[in-house]
Design a protein around this motif. Structure first.
Motif, PDB file in Angstrom:
ATOM      1  N   ARG A  87     -43.894   4.292 -17.061  1.00 20.67           N
ATOM      2  CA  ARG A  87     -45.312   3.930 -17.042  1.00 20.67           C
ATOM      3  C   ARG A  87     -46.189   5.125 -17.360  1.00 20.67           C
ATOM      4  NH1 ARG A  87     -45.215  -1.102 -14.803  1.00 20.67           N
ATOM      5  NH2 ARG A  87     -43.277  -1.522 -13.685  1.00 20.67           N
ATOM      6  N   VAL A  88     -45.631   6.331 -17.177  1.00 19.92           N
ATOM      7  CA  VAL A  88     -46.472   7.526 -17.238  1.00 19.92           C
ATOM      8  C   VAL A  88     -46.166   8.419 -18.452  1.00 19.92           C
ATOM      9  CG1 VAL A  88     -45.007   8.885 -15.687  1.00 19.92           C
ATOM     10  CG2 VAL A  88     -47.429   9.339 -15.750  1.00 19.92           C
ATOM     11  N   ALA A  89     -44.946   8.331 -19.002  1.00 19.04           N
ATOM     12  CA  ALA A  89     -44.588   9.201 -20.142  1.00 19.04           C
ATOM     13  C   ALA A  89     -45.388   8.811 -21.382  1.00 19.04           C
ATOM     14  CB  ALA A  89     -43.096   9.079 -20.442  1.00 19.04           C
ATOM     15  N   SER A  90     -45.710   9.809 -22.206  1.00 15.07           N
ATOM     16  CA  SER A  90     -46.454   9.495 -23.437  1.00 15.07           C
ATOM     17  C   SER A  90     -45.498   9.248 -24.609  1.00 15.07           C
ATOM     18  CB  SER A  90     -47.434  10.603 -23.777  1.00 15.07           C
ATOM     19  OG  SER A  90     -46.749  11.826 -23.908  1.00 15.07           O
ATOM     20  N   ARG A  91     -44.307   9.848 -24.580  1.00 17.62           N
ATOM     21  CA  ARG A  91     -43.276   9.523 -25.562  1.00 17.62           C
ATOM     22  C   ARG A  91     -41.955  10.169 -25.166  1.00 17.62           C
ATOM     23  NH1 ARG A  91     -44.570  12.513 -31.142  1.00 17.62           N
ATOM     24  NH2 ARG A  91     -45.449  14.443 -30.426  1.00 17.62           N
TER      25      ARG A  91
ATOM     26  N   ASP B  83     -38.764  12.140 -32.555  1.00 12.37           N
ATOM     27  CA  ASP B  83     -39.516  11.200 -31.722  1.00 12.37           C
ATOM     28  C   ASP B  83     -38.844   9.829 -31.736  1.00 12.37           C
ATOM     29  OD1 ASP B  83     -41.695   9.946 -30.343  1.00 12.37           O
ATOM     30  OD2 ASP B  83     -42.315   9.151 -32.278  1.00 12.37           O
ATOM     31  N   SER B  84     -38.664   9.233 -30.553  1.00 14.04           N
ATOM     32  CA  SER B  84     -38.031   7.908 -30.504  1.00 14.04           C
ATOM     33  C   SER B  84     -39.033   6.794 -30.231  1.00 14.04           C
ATOM     34  CB  SER B  84     -36.953   7.881 -29.409  1.00 14.04           C
ATOM     35  OG  SER B  84     -37.558   7.799 -28.134  1.00 14.04           O
ATOM     36  N   SER B  85     -40.264   7.164 -29.854  1.00 15.61           N
ATOM     37  CA  SER B  85     -41.211   6.127 -29.412  1.00 15.61           C
ATOM     38  C   SER B  85     -42.035   5.540 -30.551  1.00 15.61           C
ATOM     39  CB  SER B  85     -42.156   6.709 -28.355  1.00 15.61           C
ATOM     40  OG  SER B  85     -41.424   7.256 -27.295  1.00 15.61           O
ATOM     41  N   GLY B  86     -42.405   6.369 -31.519  1.00 13.91           N
ATOM     42  CA  GLY B  86     -43.342   5.897 -32.544  1.00 13.91           C
ATOM     43  C   GLY B  86     -44.747   5.996 -31.975  1.00 13.91           C
ATOM     44  N   THR B  87     -45.498   4.910 -32.055  1.00 16.32           N
ATOM     45  CA  THR B  87     -46.832   4.902 -31.441  1.00 16.32           C
ATOM     46  C   THR B  87     -46.691   5.359 -29.985  1.00 16.32           C
ATOM     47  OG1 THR B  87     -47.349   3.032 -32.837  1.00 16.32           O
ATOM     48  CG2 THR B  87     -48.798   3.394 -30.957  1.00 16.32           C
TER      49      THR B  87
ATOM     50  N   ARG C 297     -44.076  -4.161 -27.042  1.00 13.93           N
ATOM     51  CA  ARG C 297     -44.271  -3.331 -28.228  1.00 13.93           C
ATOM     52  C   ARG C 297     -42.952  -3.005 -28.934  1.00 13.93           C
ATOM     53  NH1 ARG C 297     -46.052   2.445 -27.708  1.00 13.93           N
ATOM     54  NH2 ARG C 297     -44.163   2.729 -28.925  1.00 13.93           N
ATOM     55  N   THR C 298     -43.094  -2.349 -30.055  1.00 11.17           N
ATOM     56  CA  THR C 298     -41.904  -1.927 -30.786  1.00 11.17           C
ATOM     57  C   THR C 298     -41.815  -0.396 -30.725  1.00 11.17           C
ATOM     58  OG1 THR C 298     -43.146  -1.815 -32.829  1.00 11.17           O
ATOM     59  CG2 THR C 298     -41.988  -3.882 -32.376  1.00 11.17           C
ATOM     60  N   TYR C 299     -40.686   0.134 -31.164  1.00 11.51           N
ATOM     61  CA  TYR C 299     -40.412   1.569 -31.025  1.00 11.51           C
ATOM     62  C   TYR C 299     -39.799   2.126 -32.300  1.00 11.51           C
ATOM     63  CZ  TYR C 299     -41.073   0.424 -26.132  1.00 11.51           C
ATOM     64  OH  TYR C 299     -41.612  -0.020 -24.953  1.00 11.51           O
ATOM     65  N   GLN C 300     -39.945   3.406 -32.493  1.00 10.71           N
ATOM     66  CA  GLN C 300     -39.366   4.063 -33.664  1.00 10.71           C
ATOM     67  C   GLN C 300     -37.840   3.937 -33.684  1.00 10.71           C
ATOM     68  OE1 GLN C 300     -41.289   5.381 -36.094  1.00 10.71           O
ATOM     69  NE2 GLN C 300     -39.496   5.882 -37.323  1.00 10.71           N
ATOM     70  N   PHE C 301     -37.211   4.008 -32.495  1.00  8.39           N
ATOM     71  CA  PHE C 301     -35.735   3.986 -32.461  1.00  8.39           C
ATOM     72  C   PHE C 301     -35.167   2.689 -33.033  1.00  8.39           C
ATOM     73  CE2 PHE C 301     -36.803   2.643 -28.015  1.00  8.39           C
ATOM     74  CZ  PHE C 301     -36.249   1.378 -28.040  1.00  8.39           C
ATOM     75  N   MET C 302     -35.996   1.654 -33.140  1.00  5.90           N
ATOM     76  CA  MET C 302     -35.516   0.383 -33.713  1.00  5.90           C
ATOM     77  C   MET C 302     -35.210   0.522 -35.203  1.00  5.90           C
ATOM     78  SD  MET C 302     -38.134  -2.194 -31.922  1.00  5.90           S
ATOM     79  CE  MET C 302     -37.796  -2.852 -30.315  1.00  5.90           C
ATOM     80  N   HIS C 303     -35.752   1.572 -35.827  1.00  5.24           N
ATOM     81  CA  HIS C 303     -35.505   1.800 -37.259  1.00  5.24           C
ATOM     82  C   HIS C 303     -34.333   2.743 -37.505  1.00  5.24           C
ATOM     83  CE1 HIS C 303     -39.212  -0.292 -37.955  1.00  5.24           C
ATOM     84  NE2 HIS C 303     -39.856   0.552 -37.182  1.00  5.24           N
ATOM     85  N   TRP C 304     -33.746   3.261 -36.441  1.00  4.44           N
ATOM     86  CA  TRP C 304     -32.626   4.194 -36.626  1.00  4.44           C
ATOM     87  C   TRP C 304     -31.361   3.425 -37.018  1.00  4.44           C
ATOM     88  CZ3 TRP C 304     -33.016   7.606 -31.566  1.00  4.44           C
ATOM     89  CH2 TRP C 304     -34.213   8.343 -31.613  1.00  4.44           C
ATOM     90  N   PRO C 305     -30.506   4.041 -37.846  1.00  6.03           N
ATOM     91  CA  PRO C 305     -29.248   3.381 -38.201  1.00  6.03           C
ATOM     92  C   PRO C 305     -28.373   3.119 -36.976  1.00  6.03           C
ATOM     93  CG  PRO C 305     -29.582   5.389 -39.497  1.00  6.03           C
ATOM     94  CD  PRO C 305     -30.687   5.344 -38.512  1.00  6.03           C
ATOM     95  N   THR C 306     -28.603   3.886 -35.903  1.00 10.79           N
ATOM     96  CA  THR C 306     -27.777   3.743 -34.695  1.00 10.79           C
ATOM     97  C   THR C 306     -28.343   2.703 -33.731  1.00 10.79           C
ATOM     98  OG1 THR C 306     -29.092   5.570 -33.881  1.00 10.79           O
ATOM     99  CG2 THR C 306     -26.862   6.097 -34.636  1.00 10.79           C
ATOM    100  N   PHE C 307     -29.412   2.014 -34.115  1.00 13.06           N
ATOM    101  CA  PHE C 307     -30.057   1.085 -33.182  1.00 13.06           C
ATOM    102  C   PHE C 307     -29.056   0.042 -32.685  1.00 13.06           C
ATOM    103  CE2 PHE C 307     -32.905  -2.787 -32.626  1.00 13.06           C
ATOM    104  CZ  PHE C 307     -33.242  -2.441 -31.319  1.00 13.06           C
ATOM    105  N   ASP C 308     -28.941  -0.049 -31.360  1.00 13.61           N
ATOM    106  CA  ASP C 308     -27.972  -0.951 -30.740  1.00 13.61           C
ATOM    107  C   ASP C 308     -28.728  -2.185 -30.238  1.00 13.61           C
ATOM    108  OD1 ASP C 308     -26.129  -2.246 -29.168  1.00 13.61           O
ATOM    109  OD2 ASP C 308     -25.394  -0.429 -28.178  1.00 13.61           O
TER     110      ASP C 308
END
Ligand SMILES: C[S@@+](CC[C@H](N)C(=O)[O-])C[C@H]1O[C@@H](n2cnc3c(N)ncnc32)[C@H](O)[C@@H]1O
Length: 373
Positions: free
Chosen positions: A55-59, A157-161, A224-235
């Motif tokens: 809830r508190v981390a920015s990314r 960065d794994s969060s994106g926005t 929301r969505t995240y940058q890690f969803m675009h990684w080839p390793t996305f599980d």
């Protein structure tokens, strides 16, 4: 992907709150509080969990193994050992942000260029280098490079926005708080969803909505969505399992969560935002002196006008407002635990309360976070 060194970034001053939150999320390997965040070890599932639940981390960043480089050839050689293929695919644009301090390599643009070269060497094709957010569907992969005394730390960065953008706030009031700051202050006050909550000057409703997300056990990043969803390793299987578990854990709040504001349009905005977040909050239009609550105890948290961002309040009006707020704390909220952000020590003094104070930055403005002493 094997074990990763991860870093959750947070607004300075909230590192301890974040550390505690990560422990509660079951993130407990090599946890280390650092300036501006918390480092920890974890697998992809921990990276997903931190993004979805903090809830508190920015990314959340993945940190590559740090190395020393005082020549460009050393920089390219070492940076090409980063497993870029785990984060980038052919058409992912990259946004490389570099800071250099007290290092032989001090020219940040030249460092960024060599990092791009290293990525190209590793991947077999040069990356498309961009700057800032894209308007298109694919967001650039942000890569953060810090060179301090010739030691190079590359982070992905794994969060994106940034994570304060939960996705529920479609409209804002006059001076909205970041959702992550609101949650951090709630957590600092020990809000765990079992106490009644009120914000008598709620604006677009950030405090009550964040309190309700806690009380209903909702994952703040569910929408929301995240940058890690675009990684080839996305599980996808692991991610879907985490979403299903989060959905199954949602429960109705057992306490009253409410927000008041004198402005009708602001209350409409707050109500729309709460609906968007899927939480139950009672919002009512009322001026501070007329606020009435059902509970005799609970937690009150509020962001009072500072007289800086919102015009229209003369210094005298503001002092009167803080005095009225102080009076409400002694009467309607006599049994409540409270905290508030004040624009200055003078304004905090106008409440005539004995206060514990610390400086908290809100949107570039220094404010005083006051709690009961
Ligand atoms: C700084 S803003 C709160 C921002 C809010 N925390 C958010 O995230 O949107 C202060 C709010 O106090 C309200 N306000 C100012 N004077 C008031 C009064 N006397 N009674 C009730 N509300 C008041 C304003 O309408 C404004 O929405």
């Amino acid at each position: 992907m094997s074990r990763l060194r991860l870093f959750a970034a947070v607004q300075p001053g909230f590192e301890k709150v974040l550390e505690q939150e990560l422990w509660q999320l079951g993130i407990n390997q090599k946890v280390e509080v650092q300036a501006g965040g918390v480092a920890f070890d974890g697998m992809l599932k921990h990276l997903y969990r931190a993004n979805l639940w903090s809830r508190v981390a920015s990314r959340i960043l993945v940190r590559a193994e740090p190395f020393f480089a005082n020549t460009f050839s050393e920089l390219v050689k070492r940076a090409s050992q980063v497993p870029w293929e785990e984060y980038l695919i052919l058409n992912t644009p990259v946004d490389i942000r570099v800071t250099c301090r007290k290092s032989r390599l001090y020219h940040s643009d030249a460092v960024a260029q060599r990092i791009a070269t290293a990525i190209g060497e590793r991947m077999g094709f040069p990356p498309l280098v961009v700057s800032g957010e894209s308007k298109g569907p694919v967001q650039p992969q942000q890569i953060i490079v810090r060179l301090v005394r010739d030691k190079c730390q590359i982070s992905i960065d794994s969060s994106g926005t940034h994570l304060h953008k939960r996705g529920y706030r479609q409209r804002t009031g006059k001076a909205p708080l970041r959702e992550t700051l609101a949650a951090g202050l709630l957590m600092e006050m020990g809000y765990d969803g079992s106490q009644a909550f009120v914000d008598p000057l709620c604006g677009s409703g950030t405090f009550p909505i964040e309190a309700a997300l806690i009380a209903e056990n909702r994952a703040p990043g569910r929408q929301r969505t995240y940058q890690f969803m675009h990684w080839p390793t996305f599980d996808l299987t692991e991610w879907q399992a985490q979403l299903d578990k989060a959905d199954a854990g949602v429960k109705p709040a057992t306490v009253n969560i409410s927000g008041f504001d004198r402005d009708k349009g602001t209350i409409e905005t707050a109500t729309a935002n709460a609906n968007e977040a899927g939480v139950t909050v009672t919002f009512s239009q009322a001026s501070l002196s007329a606020v009435l609550v059902r509970n005799s105890t609970g937690i009150l948290l509020s962001n009072l006008p500072y007289g800086k961002r919102i015009g229209g309040n003369s210094p005298r009006d503001l002092r009167d407002l803080y005095a009225t707020f102080g009076y409400a704390l002694e009467t309607e909220f006599a049994g409540w635990q409270y905290g508030f952000l004040a624009g200055s020590h003078d304004l905090a003094n106008a409440t005539r309360q004995t206060l514990k104070r610390r400086t908290v930055e809100n949107g570039g403005i220094k404010t005083i976070f006051c709690t009961k002493k």
